[in-house]
Design a protein around this motif. Structure first.
Motif, mmCIF file in Angstrom:
data_model
loop_
_atom_site.group_PDB
_atom_site.id
_atom_site.type_symbol
_atom_site.label_atom_id
_atom_site.label_comp_id
_atom_site.label_asym_id
_atom_site.label_seq_id
_atom_site.Cartn_x
_atom_site.Cartn_y
_atom_site.Cartn_z
ATOM 1 N N GLU A 22 8.006 7.050 4.596
ATOM 2 C CA GLU A 22 8.150 7.045 3.141
ATOM 3 C C GLU A 22 6.820 6.679 2.487
ATOM 4 O O GLU A 22 6.435 7.265 1.469
ATOM 5 C CB GLU A 22 9.235 6.058 2.713
ATOM 6 N N GLY A 23 6.124 5.723 3.068
ATOM 7 C CA GLY A 23 4.812 5.339 2.562
ATOM 8 C C GLY A 23 3.814 6.481 2.653
ATOM 9 O O GLY A 23 3.029 6.712 1.729
ATOM 10 N N MET A 24 3.834 7.200 3.758
ATOM 11 C CA MET A 24 2.931 8.337 3.916
ATOM 12 C C MET A 24 3.228 9.414 2.869
ATOM 13 O O MET A 24 2.316 10.009 2.308
ATOM 14 C CB MET A 24 3.026 8.929 5.325
ATOM 15 N N ALA A 25 4.503 9.641 2.599
ATOM 16 C CA ALA A 25 4.884 10.626 1.584
ATOM 17 C C ALA A 25 4.356 10.197 0.213
ATOM 18 O O ALA A 25 3.820 11.020 -0.547
ATOM 19 C CB ALA A 25 6.393 10.809 1.549
ATOM 20 N N LEU A 26 4.487 8.924 -0.102
ATOM 21 C CA LEU A 26 3.978 8.418 -1.380
ATOM 22 C C LEU A 26 2.460 8.537 -1.445
ATOM 23 O O LEU A 26 1.898 8.905 -2.482
ATOM 24 C CB LEU A 26 4.400 6.955 -1.579
ATOM 25 N N PHE A 27 1.799 8.238 -0.345
ATOM 26 C CA PHE A 27 0.343 8.356 -0.308
ATOM 27 C C PHE A 27 -0.087 9.799 -0.545
ATOM 28 O O PHE A 27 -1.027 10.061 -1.283
ATOM 29 C CB PHE A 27 -0.197 7.846 1.031
ATOM 30 N N LEU A 36 1.327 1.544 -0.238
ATOM 31 C CA LEU A 36 0.960 0.266 0.376
ATOM 32 C C LEU A 36 2.148 -0.686 0.416
ATOM 33 O O LEU A 36 2.360 -1.385 1.409
ATOM 34 C CB LEU A 36 -0.217 -0.360 -0.382
ATOM 35 N N THR A 37 2.948 -0.680 -0.624
ATOM 36 C CA THR A 37 4.154 -1.513 -0.650
ATOM 37 C C THR A 37 5.093 -1.131 0.493
ATOM 38 O O THR A 37 5.626 -2.005 1.197
ATOM 39 C CB THR A 37 4.873 -1.375 -2.011
ATOM 40 N N LYS A 38 5.301 0.158 0.699
ATOM 41 C CA LYS A 38 6.169 0.629 1.797
ATOM 42 C C LYS A 38 5.573 0.278 3.152
ATOM 43 O O LYS A 38 6.280 -0.130 4.073
ATOM 44 C CB LYS A 38 6.386 2.141 1.719
ATOM 45 N N PHE A 39 4.252 0.439 3.283
ATOM 46 C CA PHE A 39 3.601 0.105 4.544
ATOM 47 C C PHE A 39 3.796 -1.370 4.886
ATOM 48 O O PHE A 39 4.117 -1.723 6.022
ATOM 49 C CB PHE A 39 2.108 0.427 4.493
ATOM 50 N N ASP A 57 -7.086 -2.238 5.907
ATOM 51 C CA ASP A 57 -8.137 -1.367 5.361
ATOM 52 C C ASP A 57 -7.777 -0.888 3.957
ATOM 53 O O ASP A 57 -8.629 -0.856 3.067
ATOM 54 C CB ASP A 57 -8.386 -0.165 6.277
ATOM 55 N N MET A 58 -6.511 -0.517 3.759
ATOM 56 C CA MET A 58 -6.077 -0.079 2.424
ATOM 57 C C MET A 58 -6.230 -1.204 1.407
ATOM 58 O O MET A 58 -6.680 -0.980 0.285
ATOM 59 C CB MET A 58 -4.618 0.369 2.449
#
Length: 67
Positions: A22-27, A36-39, A57-58
């Protein structure tokens, strides 16, 4: 009892993987703060060195002033 613990571990990893995706999709939608919140949420369920470093790193890039 061991099977139960293993199943809980698998469930946590699956939850972490889902949140990471989900985080990758948002990114990819150019929403890095939401990603970043999802990660970070993902890391509360399952951590590995690669994902932890990615989040660090982010956060580092986020705290740098824009030029």
């Amino acid at each position: 009892m061991l099977k139960t613990q293993l199943a809980k571990g698998d469930e946590k990893k699956q939850t972490a993987d889902r949140l990471w995706q989900e985080g990758m999709a948002l990114f990819n939608q150019t929403r890095p703060s939401d990603a970043l919140t999802k990660f970070k949420e993902s890391l509360t369920y399952w951590q590995d060195a690669t994902r932890t470093k990615y989040v660090q790193d982010m956060e580092g890039r986020r705290s740098q002033p824009r030029r």
